[in-house]
Motif scaffolding. Sequence first.
Motif, PDB file in Angstrom:
ATOM      1  N   CYS A  10       0.831  -1.205   0.000  1.00  0.00           N
ATOM      2  CA  CYS A  10       0.000   0.000   0.000  1.00  0.00           C
ATOM      3  C   CYS A  10       0.867   1.257   0.000  1.00  0.00           C
ATOM      4  N   THR A  19      -5.261   2.090  -3.827  1.00  0.00           N
ATOM      5  CA  THR A  19      -6.425   1.216  -4.020  1.00  0.00           C
ATOM      6  C   THR A  19      -7.612   1.997  -4.583  1.00  0.00           C
ATOM      7  N   SER A  20      -7.471   3.317  -4.678  1.00  0.00           N
ATOM      8  CA  SER A  20      -8.620   4.168  -5.006  1.00  0.00           C
ATOM      9  C   SER A  20      -8.606   4.631  -6.449  1.00  0.00           C
ATOM     10  N   ASP A  21      -9.801   4.902  -6.941  1.00  0.00           N
ATOM     11  CA  ASP A  21      -9.986   5.528  -8.245  1.00  0.00           C
ATOM     12  C   ASP A  21      -9.978   7.033  -8.025  1.00  0.00           C
ATOM     13  N   SER A  27     -14.541   6.848  -3.709  1.00  0.00           N
ATOM     14  CA  SER A  27     -13.449   5.878  -3.672  1.00  0.00           C
ATOM     15  C   SER A  27     -12.260   6.427  -2.901  1.00  0.00           C
ATOM     16  N   GLY A  31     -10.953   5.094   0.595  1.00  0.00           N
ATOM     17  CA  GLY A  31      -9.560   4.639   0.553  1.00  0.00           C
ATOM     18  C   GLY A  31      -8.723   5.226   1.674  1.00  0.00           C
ATOM     19  N   TRP A 183      -5.702  -6.071  -7.871  1.00  0.00           N
ATOM     20  CA  TRP A 183      -5.429  -5.171  -6.751  1.00  0.00           C
ATOM     21  C   TRP A 183      -6.610  -4.244  -6.481  1.00  0.00           C
ATOM     22  N   SER A 184      -7.103  -3.623  -7.522  1.00  0.00           N
ATOM     23  CA  SER A 184      -8.305  -2.799  -7.420  1.00  0.00           C
ATOM     24  C   SER A 184      -9.216  -3.143  -8.582  1.00  0.00           C
ATOM     25  N   THR A 215      -8.272  -9.610  -4.006  1.00  0.00           N
ATOM     26  CA  THR A 215      -8.252  -8.172  -4.276  1.00  0.00           C
ATOM     27  C   THR A 215      -7.950  -7.365  -3.023  1.00  0.00           C
ATOM     28  N   GLU A 217      -9.456  -4.154  -3.277  1.00  0.00           N
ATOM     29  CA  GLU A 217     -10.477  -3.154  -3.585  1.00  0.00           C
ATOM     30  C   GLU A 217     -11.329  -2.853  -2.346  1.00  0.00           C
TER      31      GLU A 217
END
Length: 286
Positions: A10, A19-21, A27, A31, A183-184, A215, A217
């Motif tokens: 991380c 992990t975020s959009d 997200s 996150g 991963w995400s 994942t 996510e």
Amino acid sequence: MPASFAIDLCGYRKGNPNTSDSSSSDSVGLGHLFFEHLGVPKEKSAEKIDHVWSMAMVADLQAKLQAVAPHLEVERERHAHDFEQYAHLSAFRRLADEDSRPLDDAVERLQDHVLADEQGGEETSVLVEALIQALDESRARRRPLLDALGDESLPKLDISVHRSLDPAGLEVPHLVAGLSLKWSLRTDRLQDPRTHGAKMATLRRGRMPHFAAVTMEPRPYFLARLGQGTGDLDCIYHLHLPALTAAVDEHYSTKNRLKVRDTFHRMVEQRRLRDYDDLVAYLRTL
């Protein structure tokens, strides 16, 4: 118990959790809470994780299975056709790639021998011509049959867990579990594991291996889209479910967001979403 290596993977990219959009405020917000519960330092930058993750996971699974299930082998990037249930797929490929070169060479050597042997006579020449004609006719029949077979194949397994069914270890190994690592999750990434799982179920000969996605996510919406499918996946394993549960409970605590939180908990209760330690425990039984 979460995956011990999860936090090492991380980090922050341009201030946002990896992990975020970054295009979704929801997200990013979730996150940040997720990383707070994980204990990821704010100054830790994100690195590329693709190969690092799979190698760390293989090493971790091997170490945890060695004492209780030494018959299991864990590897990354293996073709499904390397294993007993899918070996027939490579047989089609080998047949299609074969160019009958040995037969061509044999006919050419025989023809050269006849031409060099003045005493060979007309009968030998007729034999050579008959062999050449038979070879041409065989090719003409063989090509349409190969084309009709198609070319069914499967992508490589991110991680495979397998065992030998032969005490001497000479036979093709038996695949007991295959894992798809994501991963995400994004809309364009959701279909890959499900398509892979569906093809593995359709093309197998024998027992279906345990097939699941793994994942990091955090968003319940995408986890539900992947996990609440039609049985293409056995389940989803999350690398750190305790921290995610705490983050989801905090992030979706307002009245208009309770449905998202409840969907998440329903997935956990139905065991569609499981902790990484559940994966280790299940593999020990195979």
